[in-house]
Design a protein around this motif. Structure first.
Motif, PDB file in Angstrom:
ATOM      1  N   SER A   1       0.816  -1.210   0.000  1.00 13.89           N
ATOM      2  CA  SER A   1       0.000   0.000   0.000  1.00 13.89           C
ATOM      3  C   SER A   1       0.853   1.266   0.000  1.00 13.89           C
ATOM      4  N   PRO A   2       0.405   2.312  -0.709  1.00 11.94           N
ATOM      5  CA  PRO A   2       1.115   3.592  -0.642  1.00 11.94           C
ATOM      6  C   PRO A   2       0.808   4.360   0.634  1.00 11.94           C
TER       7      PRO A   2
ATOM      8  N   ILE B   1      -5.310   5.627  -8.624  1.00 12.69           N
ATOM      9  CA  ILE B   1      -4.379   4.505  -8.771  1.00 12.69           C
ATOM     10  C   ILE B   1      -4.958   3.409  -9.657  1.00 12.69           C
ATOM     11  N   LEU B   2      -6.264   3.172  -9.536  1.00  8.60           N
ATOM     12  CA  LEU B   2      -6.894   2.087 -10.296  1.00  8.60           C
ATOM     13  C   LEU B   2      -7.411   2.554 -11.656  1.00  8.60           C
ATOM     14  N   SER B   3      -7.023   3.771 -12.042  1.00  8.50           N
ATOM     15  CA  SER B   3      -7.450   4.308 -13.332  1.00  8.50           C
ATOM     16  C   SER B   3      -6.239   4.515 -14.237  1.00  8.50           C
ATOM     17  N   GLY B   4      -6.468   5.194 -15.340  1.00  7.77           N
ATOM     18  CA  GLY B   4      -5.386   5.477 -16.272  1.00  7.77           C
ATOM     19  C   GLY B   4      -4.431   6.543 -15.786  1.00  7.77           C
ATOM     20  N   GLU B   5      -4.724   7.136 -14.606  1.00  9.57           N
ATOM     21  CA  GLU B   5      -3.869   8.188 -14.061  1.00  9.57           C
ATOM     22  C   GLU B   5      -2.834   7.644 -13.070  1.00  9.57           C
ATOM     23  N   ASN B   6      -2.705   6.339 -13.031  1.00 12.28           N
ATOM     24  CA  ASN B   6      -1.773   5.677 -12.117  1.00 12.28           C
ATOM     25  C   ASN B   6      -0.356   6.253 -12.237  1.00 12.28           C
ATOM     26  N   LYS B   7       0.157   6.319 -13.460  1.00 15.14           N
ATOM     27  CA  LYS B   7       1.528   6.789 -13.681  1.00 15.14           C
ATOM     28  C   LYS B   7       1.665   8.269 -13.340  1.00 15.14           C
ATOM     29  N   TRP B   8       0.622   9.042 -13.611  1.00 14.76           N
ATOM     30  CA  TRP B   8       0.679  10.474 -13.265  1.00 14.76           C
ATOM     31  C   TRP B   8       0.945  10.658 -11.775  1.00 14.76           C
ATOM     32  N   LEU B   9       0.197   9.925 -10.943  1.00 14.05           N
ATOM     33  CA  LEU B   9       0.354  10.054  -9.498  1.00 14.05           C
ATOM     34  C   LEU B   9       1.735   9.575  -9.056  1.00 14.05           C
ATOM     35  N   ALA B  10       2.185   8.446  -9.600  1.00 17.82           N
ATOM     36  CA  ALA B  10       3.499   7.919  -9.244  1.00 17.82           C
ATOM     37  C   ALA B  10       4.603   8.915  -9.590  1.00 17.82           C
ATOM     38  N   ASP B  11       4.531   9.502 -10.774  1.00 20.08           N
ATOM     39  CA  ASP B  11       5.554  10.464 -11.204  1.00 20.08           C
ATOM     40  C   ASP B  11       5.480  11.760 -10.406  1.00 20.08           C
ATOM     41  N   LYS B  12       4.268  12.201 -10.100  1.00 17.98           N
ATOM     42  CA  LYS B  12       4.098  13.426  -9.310  1.00 17.98           C
ATOM     43  C   LYS B  12       4.794  13.282  -7.957  1.00 17.98           C
ATOM     44  N   ILE B  13       4.639  12.120  -7.335  1.00 20.13           N
ATOM     45  CA  ILE B  13       5.289  11.852  -6.050  1.00 20.13           C
ATOM     46  C   ILE B  13       6.807  11.786  -6.223  1.00 20.13           C
ATOM     47  N   PHE B  14       7.249  11.072  -7.251  1.00 18.04           N
ATOM     48  CA  PHE B  14       8.684  10.835  -7.451  1.00 18.04           C
ATOM     49  C   PHE B  14       9.460  12.138  -7.684  1.00 18.04           C
TER      50      PHE B  14
ATOM     51  N   ALA C   1      10.202  15.119   5.931  1.00 18.61           N
ATOM     52  CA  ALA C   1      10.764  14.108   5.015  1.00 18.61           C
ATOM     53  C   ALA C   1      10.923  12.740   5.667  1.00 18.61           C
ATOM     54  N   SER C   2      10.588  12.632   6.963  1.00 14.56           N
ATOM     55  CA  SER C   2      10.818  11.394   7.708  1.00 14.56           C
ATOM     56  C   SER C   2      10.135  10.181   7.089  1.00 14.56           C
ATOM     57  N   ARG C   3       8.929  10.390   6.555  1.00 11.59           N
ATOM     58  CA  ARG C   3       8.168   9.279   5.988  1.00 11.59           C
ATOM     59  C   ARG C   3       7.900   9.472   4.495  1.00 11.59           C
ATOM     60  N   TRP C   4       8.654  10.356   3.888  1.00 13.58           N
ATOM     61  CA  TRP C   4       8.469  10.632   2.456  1.00 13.58           C
ATOM     62  C   TRP C   4       9.508   9.847   1.668  1.00 13.58           C
ATOM     63  N   TYR C   5       9.077   8.712   1.108  1.00 17.22           N
ATOM     64  CA  TYR C   5       9.971   7.838   0.346  1.00 17.22           C
ATOM     65  C   TYR C   5       9.483   7.828  -1.104  1.00 17.22           C
ATOM     66  N   PRO C   6       9.868   8.827  -1.903  1.00 17.55           N
ATOM     67  CA  PRO C   6       9.284   8.978  -3.240  1.00 17.55           C
ATOM     68  C   PRO C   6       9.473   7.780  -4.165  1.00 17.55           C
ATOM     69  N   LYS C   7      10.668   7.167  -4.162  1.00 13.86           N
ATOM     70  CA  LYS C   7      10.863   6.023  -5.058  1.00 13.86           C
ATOM     71  C   LYS C   7      10.028   4.828  -4.614  1.00 13.86           C
ATOM     72  N   THR C   8       9.995   4.582  -3.317  1.00 16.02           N
ATOM     73  CA  THR C   8       9.201   3.465  -2.793  1.00 16.02           C
ATOM     74  C   THR C   8       7.724   3.655  -3.131  1.00 16.02           C
ATOM     75  N   LEU C   9       7.212   4.860  -2.904  1.00 18.10           N
ATOM     76  CA  LEU C   9       5.809   5.136  -3.193  1.00 18.10           C
ATOM     77  C   LEU C   9       5.532   5.025  -4.688  1.00 18.10           C
ATOM     78  N   HIS C  10       6.425   5.577  -5.488  1.00 22.15           N
ATOM     79  CA  HIS C  10       6.304   5.470  -6.946  1.00 22.15           C
ATOM     80  C   HIS C  10       6.207   4.012  -7.374  1.00 22.15           C
ATOM     81  N   ASP C  11       7.114   3.184  -6.861  1.00 24.79           N
ATOM     82  CA  ASP C  11       7.171   1.780  -7.281  1.00 24.79           C
ATOM     83  C   ASP C  11       5.938   1.002  -6.827  1.00 24.79           C
ATOM     84  N   ARG C  12       5.441   1.304  -5.629  1.00 27.01           N
ATOM     85  CA  ARG C  12       4.242   0.606  -5.147  1.00 27.01           C
ATOM     86  C   ARG C  12       3.032   0.947  -6.016  1.00 27.01           C
ATOM     87  N   ILE C  13       2.902   2.206  -6.384  1.00 27.05           N
ATOM     88  CA  ILE C  13       1.761   2.629  -7.192  1.00 27.05           C
ATOM     89  C   ILE C  13       1.844   2.028  -8.592  1.00 27.05           C
TER      90      ILE C  13
END
Length: 293
Positions: A29-30, A97-110, A166-178
């Motif tokens: 989960s993200p 996440i479950l739509s076609g905007e999945n990559k948009w959200l992942a990249d926005k976080i990353f 930034a303590s719990r902000w893991y952009p690559k991890t969140l990107h990869d999970r999404i």
């Protein structure tokens, strides 16, 4: 009368069962979700594997962080999963996440430049569209104390090793999970709606498994926006379900009385809080033939 009434000593110990180390469970989960059920996943696996055939449908009426639904999808523990969530912010995340905007959200976080000024600007934007609401929800979940989204929560100040927000902000991890969820999203349906209505509509769905993890009676008000639910009505509906179900709760006298009132059997199970304190929770189910304790 069910034998659980002989266990009203709320200080009882679970017989020989150790609390699960959540580090041993794949993190899908993200969300950094307060009240999440990562620690319960080994037990959920046992429950879903109790039948001779694979589970045709898993319904999670209070989806929240969605770790049970995601695990079932990734590990093919159910042919189809239905997630239900009424919280507007959390629902927005799952819808994106479950739509076609999945990559948009992942990249926005990353690629996001996490600064207090940028965060304030992001959160204060008026008239947010679905994508923006989803991103802001993940943002708040990761930089607010305990991941709590409910009113009154605020940003981390010091955090781990002085890292602050930034303590719990893991952009690559969140990107990869999404991005990973994209590979199993065809197995998952999402409903932005009321858990009680979905349960009522599926009372006679004997093929479904229901994982029901409502806001708890003690901590719910502090953790969730929609904490105020009719717990007795939930027990009434659970008792009427034709399918198999697992209902989780905090271990309180009130909950034990409701279980007994509606003829529902339960077991206690240990878990560790975020402060590493061990406490018992209650698992209520239509049967415990699958239970190994």
């Amino acid at each position: 009368m069910n034998n659980q009434l002989t266990m009203f000593d709320l200080g009882e110990k679970n017989t020989g069962t150790a609390a699960i180390n959540v580090a041993s469970v794949p993190q899908r989960s993200p969300f950094r979700y307060p009240g999440g059920k990562t620690w319960l996943i080994p037990t959920v696996r046992q429950w879903l594997k109790q039948g001779q055939k694979s589970v045709s449908e898993l319904i999670e009426p209070f989806a929240g962080g969605g770790i049970v639904s995601l695990t079932a999808a990734f590990e093919r523990l159910a042919d189809h999963i239905t997630m239900v969530e009424m919280d507007e912010e959390i629902a927005a995340v799952w819808e994106v996440i479950l739509s076609g905007e999945n990559k948009w959200l992942a990249d926005k976080i990353f690629f996001y430049d996490l600064t207090i000024a940028n965060v304030k600007s992001e959160l204060e934007k008026p008239d947010k569209k679905l994508n923006d609401l989803a991103f802001c929800t993940i943002l708040k979940n990761r930089i607010f104390h305990g991941g709590i989204l409910a009113k009154g929560s605020g940003m981390i100040k010091n955090g781990e090793n002085g890292k602050g927000i930034a303590s719990r902000w893991y952009p690559k991890t969140l990107h990869d999970r999404i991005i990973a969820i994209n590979y199993v999203k065809d197995r998952i349906g999402f409903i932005r709606g009321d858990a009680f209505e979905v349960l009522e509509q599926n009372l006679n769905n004997h093929k479904a498994y229901f994982f029901i993890d409502p806001p708890y009676t003690v901590a719910g008000k502090r953790l969730y926006t929609h904490f105020d639910i009719d717990h007795e009505r939930l027990f009434l509906l659970a008792a009427q379900l034709k399918g198999k179900f697992m209902l989780t709760y905090d271990d309180t006298k009130e909950i034990r009385i409701l279980a007994d009132k509606y003829g529902l059997d339960f077991r206690t199970i240990p878990m560790k809080t975020t402060h590493h304190l061990q406490k018992n929770e209650i698992i209520i189910s239509d049967n415990f033939s699958w239970w190994t304790g």
